[in-house]
Design an enzyme around this catalytic site. Structure first.
Site, mmCIF file in Angstrom:
data_model
loop_
_atom_site.group_PDB
_atom_site.id
_atom_site.type_symbol
_atom_site.label_atom_id
_atom_site.label_comp_id
_atom_site.label_asym_id
_atom_site.label_seq_id
_atom_site.Cartn_x
_atom_site.Cartn_y
_atom_site.Cartn_z
ATOM 1 C CE1 TYR A 126 -3.280 -0.056 5.069
ATOM 2 C CE2 TYR A 126 -3.852 -2.360 5.440
ATOM 3 C CZ TYR A 126 -3.557 -1.309 4.580
ATOM 4 O OH TYR A 126 -3.531 -1.529 3.223
ATOM 5 C CE LYS B 128 -1.651 -4.376 3.315
ATOM 6 N NZ LYS B 128 -1.959 -5.633 2.604
ATOM 7 C CB SER C 40 -0.880 -0.012 1.263
ATOM 8 O OG SER C 40 -1.453 1.257 1.471
HETATM 9 C C1 WQD Z 1 -9.474 9.737 0.707
HETATM 10 C C2 WQD Z 1 -9.653 11.229 0.915
HETATM 11 C C3 WQD Z 1 -9.984 11.842 3.211
HETATM 12 C C4 WQD Z 1 -13.865 9.824 3.608
HETATM 13 C C5 WQD Z 1 -6.985 4.693 2.804
HETATM 14 C C6 WQD Z 1 -5.884 3.887 3.419
HETATM 15 C C7 WQD Z 1 -5.018 3.328 2.340
HETATM 16 C C8 WQD Z 1 -5.849 2.555 1.348
HETATM 17 C C9 WQD Z 1 -6.960 3.431 0.783
HETATM 18 C C10 WQD Z 1 -5.704 0.255 1.992
HETATM 19 C C11 WQD Z 1 -8.914 11.755 2.135
HETATM 20 C C12 WQD Z 1 -11.232 12.155 2.385
HETATM 21 C C13 WQD Z 1 -12.661 10.304 3.100
HETATM 22 C C14 WQD Z 1 -14.877 10.731 3.983
HETATM 23 C C15 WQD Z 1 -13.456 12.556 3.319
HETATM 24 N N1 WQD Z 1 -6.398 1.413 1.946
HETATM 25 N N2 WQD Z 1 -12.478 11.645 2.965
HETATM 26 N N3 WQD Z 1 -14.647 12.074 3.822
HETATM 27 O O1 WQD Z 1 -7.304 7.599 3.661
HETATM 28 O O2 WQD Z 1 -6.406 8.134 1.327
HETATM 29 O O3 WQD Z 1 -6.427 5.788 2.124
HETATM 30 O O4 WQD Z 1 -7.721 3.900 1.908
HETATM 31 O O5 WQD Z 1 -4.643 0.009 1.475
HETATM 32 O O6 WQD Z 1 -4.063 2.482 2.935
HETATM 33 O O7 WQD Z 1 -5.099 4.748 4.200
HETATM 34 O O8 WQD Z 1 -8.566 6.884 1.590
HETATM 35 O O9 WQD Z 1 -10.901 7.091 0.862
HETATM 36 O O10 WQD Z 1 -10.392 7.133 3.355
HETATM 37 O O11 WQD Z 1 -9.759 9.101 1.955
HETATM 38 O O12 WQD Z 1 -13.274 13.790 3.182
HETATM 39 O O13 WQD Z 1 -15.990 10.370 4.463
HETATM 40 O O14 WQD Z 1 -11.042 11.509 1.156
HETATM 41 O O15 WQD Z 1 -9.720 12.873 4.151
HETATM 42 O O16 WQD Z 1 -8.457 13.066 1.825
HETATM 43 P P1 WQD Z 1 -7.136 7.213 2.244
HETATM 44 P P2 WQD Z 1 -9.976 7.503 1.977
#
Ligand code: WQD
Length: 333
Positions: A148, A152, A124
């Site tokens: 998490y 990885k 990841s």
């Molecule tokens: C994306 C953007 C949030 C939800 C995570 C894991 C990563 C991978 C993918 C496994 C960010 C914003 C999100 C919401 C928001 N998983 N957001 N409101 O955190 O980049 O990555 O998932 O491998 O390891 O860390 O993904 O989709 O949670 O967030 O504003 O309700 O959307 O702040 O900027 P993230 P995400």
């Protein structure tokens, strides 16, 4: 040429099984169904019109892994199985370390015993921690900010050490950015249990009326519009990257990391606008405080994967939004 897919009924695993079967590979799947559903097995068979063996089981049970290798000739393994919720990992770290690390050690030990030394590992972009700059290259410093991500990175280190101890291993470490979208059939996609943590499944559940409005976690980041920027990649492109990695580990020995991203960053509000434009559905949102552990910007330099795997993402953000919405309409009733 049988490929064992651990976690093969999960979001990325199921899409990868579809691509493997469509490409003529024999597939064997093990999954404990802790974060997926049994019916995905039949859905994969109906999409591909191909059969494959499914074993319901957990990598913490080394006997089931032995059984699989005794009953099948496994040429290579794609290892997806693992717990993957960042927030949850902070509250139950011991379960994450045990499940993800011990499960991987069991898998590698049985692979070694059966002289199967070709492995594609689901890593990841989280292993980059807070990147020093963007776009991110594979030789950037590695660090993690949550259990998490630490599992990885630890597994990457274990696999690098394994190769040093035995140069017969062929290992590809695939560092995913933000997978979204769904298969064109709308039959498989990102279907998390409970309230979604990730952006796109949350957006689609707001769009379908299951959730009231999207909370945008912060609009004061140092980005073009203040909201978080990520590298969103279509899950089908990501799955095809795994087939290229399988080809690589079958051909060559060594251990290599690859960024699987598009190389383009989109902010949260960019995604909201793209979703509304490509689906015609309005998404209500409100600005909320930043989410703990979030970083401002994260997107890939995918050059190495293009040069060494002959892979690049081709599906655009409009297709990612349309396919996510199509899956939601068929599954989030
Ligand atoms: C994306 C953007 C949030 C939800 C995570 C894991 C990563 C991978 C993918 C496994 C960010 C914003 C999100 C919401 C928001 N998983 N957001 N409101 O955190 O980049 O990555 O998932 O491998 O390891 O860390 O993904 O989709 O949670 O967030 O504003 O309700 O959307 O702040 O900027 P993230 P995400």
């Amino acid at each position: 040429m049988a490929i064992l897919v651990t976690g093969g009924t999960g979001y990325i695993g199921s899409h990868t099984c579809v691509e493997l079967l469509n490409s003529g590979y024999e597939v064997v799947v093990i999954d404990n169904l802790v974060n997926s559903k049994m019916e995905v097995v039949d859905i994969i068979k109906s999409i591909t019109k191909k059969d494959f063996k499914f074993y319901q089981g957990d990598l913490l049970d080394i006997d089931i892994i032995e059984k699989i290798f005794n009953e099948n000739h496994i040429d290579a393994v794609i290892h997806f199985a693992g717990l993957k919720a960042v927030g949850e990992s902070v509250s139950i770290p011991l379960r994450y370390y045990h499940n993800n690390i011990t499960g991987t050690l069991n898998l590698c030990n049985v692979m070694n015993k059966h002289n199967c030394k070709k492995l594609v590992f689901s890593s990841s972009a989280t292993v980059y921690g807070v990147p020093k700059s963007v776009p991110i290259k594979e030789d950037f410093p590695l660090s993690t900010t949550n259990p998490y991500g630490s599992t990885k990175l630890m597994i990457e280190d274990i696999l690098r050490d394994l190769y040093v101890s035995d140069n017969e291993w062929s290992i590809a470490l695939l560092r995913y950015f933000n997978p979204i979208g769904a298969h064109s059939s709308g039959l498989i996609g990102d279907n998390p249990n409970g309230i979604p943590n990730n952006l796109m499944p949350y957006i689609t559940q707001v769009a379908i009326g299951k959730l009231e409005s999207l909370g945008v976690f912060g609009d004061d980041y140092d980005t073009h519009d203040g909201t978080g920027v990520r590298d969103y990649i279509h899950v089908v492109d990501l799955s095809k990257g795994h087939l290229k990695a399988v080809e690589k580990v079958i051909k060559e020995k060594g251990v290599n990391a690859y960024n699987l991203g598009t190389g383009t960053g989109y902010s949260v509000l960019d995604i909201v606008k793209a979703f509304e434009k490509s689906t015609g559905v309005k998404v209500n949102y409100k600005i909320m405080p930043r989410r703990a552990g979030d970083i401002a910007e994260c997107y890939a330099d995918p050059t190495k994967a293009k040069e060494e795997l002959g892979w690049e993402a081709v599906l655009d953000i409009e297709q990612m939004c349309k396919d996510s919405w199509d899956f939601a309409k068929k599954n989030f009733k």
